[in-house]
Enzyme design. Structure first.
Site, PDB file in Angstrom:
ATOM      1  N   ASP A  67      43.573  34.403  37.541  1.00 40.56           N
ATOM      2  CA  ASP A  67      43.742  35.807  37.138  1.00 40.56           C
ATOM      3  C   ASP A  67      45.082  36.378  37.592  1.00 40.56           C
ATOM      4  O   ASP A  67      45.816  35.762  38.366  1.00 40.56           O
ATOM      5  CB  ASP A  67      42.579  36.654  37.687  1.00 40.56           C
ATOM      6  CG  ASP A  67      42.258  36.342  39.152  1.00 40.56           C
ATOM      7  OD1 ASP A  67      43.132  35.800  39.847  1.00 40.56           O
ATOM      8  OD2 ASP A  67      41.142  36.642  39.595  1.00 40.56           O
ATOM      9  N   ASN A 136      31.500  41.947  45.406  1.00 38.34           N
ATOM     10  CA  ASN A 136      30.582  42.437  44.370  1.00 38.34           C
ATOM     11  C   ASN A 136      30.066  41.296  43.481  1.00 38.34           C
ATOM     12  O   ASN A 136      29.473  41.543  42.448  1.00 38.34           O
ATOM     13  CB  ASN A 136      31.276  43.497  43.502  1.00 38.34           C
ATOM     14  CG  ASN A 136      32.440  42.919  42.707  1.00 38.34           C
ATOM     15  OD1 ASN A 136      32.820  41.768  42.899  1.00 38.34           O
ATOM     16  ND2 ASN A 136      32.997  43.714  41.824  1.00 38.34           N
ATOM     17  N   HIS A 138      32.015  38.955  42.017  1.00 41.45           N
ATOM     18  CA  HIS A 138      32.913  38.477  40.946  1.00 41.45           C
ATOM     19  C   HIS A 138      33.478  37.096  41.254  1.00 41.45           C
ATOM     20  O   HIS A 138      33.626  36.695  42.400  1.00 41.45           O
ATOM     21  CB  HIS A 138      34.016  39.498  40.629  1.00 41.45           C
ATOM     22  CG  HIS A 138      35.144  39.619  41.601  1.00 41.45           C
ATOM     23  ND1 HIS A 138      35.864  40.788  41.749  1.00 41.45           N
ATOM     24  CD2 HIS A 138      35.703  38.740  42.466  1.00 41.45           C
ATOM     25  CE1 HIS A 138      36.817  40.603  42.647  1.00 41.45           C
ATOM     26  NE2 HIS A 138      36.739  39.376  43.098  1.00 41.45           N
ATOM     27  N   GLU A 143      34.016  40.866  36.587  1.00 38.88           N
ATOM     28  CA  GLU A 143      33.288  41.884  37.339  1.00 38.88           C
ATOM     29  C   GLU A 143      31.835  41.940  36.870  1.00 38.88           C
ATOM     30  O   GLU A 143      31.489  41.378  35.819  1.00 38.88           O
ATOM     31  CB  GLU A 143      33.970  43.238  37.108  1.00 38.88           C
ATOM     32  CG  GLU A 143      35.438  43.269  37.522  1.00 38.88           C
ATOM     33  CD  GLU A 143      35.648  43.238  39.031  1.00 38.88           C
ATOM     34  OE1 GLU A 143      34.851  42.607  39.757  1.00 38.88           O
ATOM     35  OE2 GLU A 143      36.639  43.825  39.502  1.00 38.88           O
TER      36      GLU A 143
END
Ligand code: GLP
Length: 267
Positions: A67, A136, A138, A143
């Protein structure tokens, strides 16, 4: 899914570096999927040392990072291209044209995403994908709510991610770019092998949901339960939320691949 629980984070990083180095030695022209984040820094440091001291050769290796932040050119200090140059690319003998990171400054992120997918395919596909885990859930920047079959694309970052990554942007979540380009969960699942490394108590709860919870778009890391060759390397702190420790311990002490790996790093 196979799990290795190491006594501490240093041992977990050593196991991860060993798996990556083994992959490069077995197949010098390996295509590696790479990750960023604090967890990965020491793993790259071990690979740099292995290159310097034991001649680990990156000259035929190709890499694709997961990413990049939209809006940051590779020259920006907080870009993941910059991170990768500082921690790995400039410190080993990888050819710069073989080291791919999505271009966050691309005029059209959608076009860049398609081109990135095509480049992965034309390289022959990823042999080993390294992954961290966001607090979270990811993986990459997929996400919560990311489609389990998603491909490389531009995404909006979750508030939790901007808070988690604020440290690199002066501590202010509002200074973290709002969007990113990321390989999709489906892209990640296409890798021939996946290697997730998670350390620290802050990730114990989400790690338990990744490993033991249902596969859910709300916990993108849980998609790894669908991957046929997924190794998860943990320290005790990150493993502390798991409830099925006896099952995991049995596998660790009876699976030849895992026992060989643990023996190799222990001595
Ligand atoms: C970033 C990256 C993720 C990585 C995560 C974990 O958000 N996009 O790929 O897994 O950081 O970071 P850390 O290792 O710093 O906890």
């Amino acid at each position: 899914m196979k799990l290795v629980i190491c006594p501490d984070a240093a041992a977990a990083r050593a196991v991860a570096a060993r798996v990556i180095a083994r992959q490069i030695r077995r197949k010098p022209s390996s295509v590696l999927g790479l990750a960023t984040g604090r967890t990965m820094e020491a793993i790259y440091q071990l690979l740099v040392r292995e290159h310097a001291e034991l001649g680990l050769d990156f000259s035929e290796v190709t890499t694709f990072n997961l990413d990049e932040y939209v809006g940051l050119p590779g020259s920006h200090e907080q870009s993941y291209r910059h991170y990768m140059r500082a921690h790995l690319f400039d410190r080993v003998n990888i050819r710069s044209e073989h080291a791919h990171v999505p271009d966050g400054a691309a005029a059209n992120p959608d076009v860049e995403a398609l081109a990135y997918e095509a480049a992965i395919v034309s390289s022959g596909g990823i042999d080993l994908q390294l992954l961290g885990l966001g607090e979270n859930g990811h993986i990459g920047f997929n996400e919560p709510l990311s489609a389990l079959r998603s491909r490389t694309r531009a995404v909006t970052l979750d508030r939790a991610t901007r808070e988690q990554n604020a440290g690199m942007f002066g501590g202010d979540p509002d200074c973290v770019p709002a969007r990113a380009l990321t390989m999709g969960t489906g892209t990640i699942l296409d890798a021939r092998e996946t290697l997730m490394v998670v350390t620290g108590a802050a990730k114990a709860d989400i790690l338990a949901r990744v490993v033991e919870g249902p596969v859910s778009a709300f916990v993108p890391g849980s998609a790894l339960q669908l991957h046929e060759r997924c190794l998860v390397v943990l320290d005790e702190a990150a493993a502390s939320g798991l409830t099925q420790r006896d099952v995991i311990a049995w596998q660790m002490s009876h699976d030849p691949e895992l026992t060989a790996l643990l023996e190799a790093v222990q001595g």
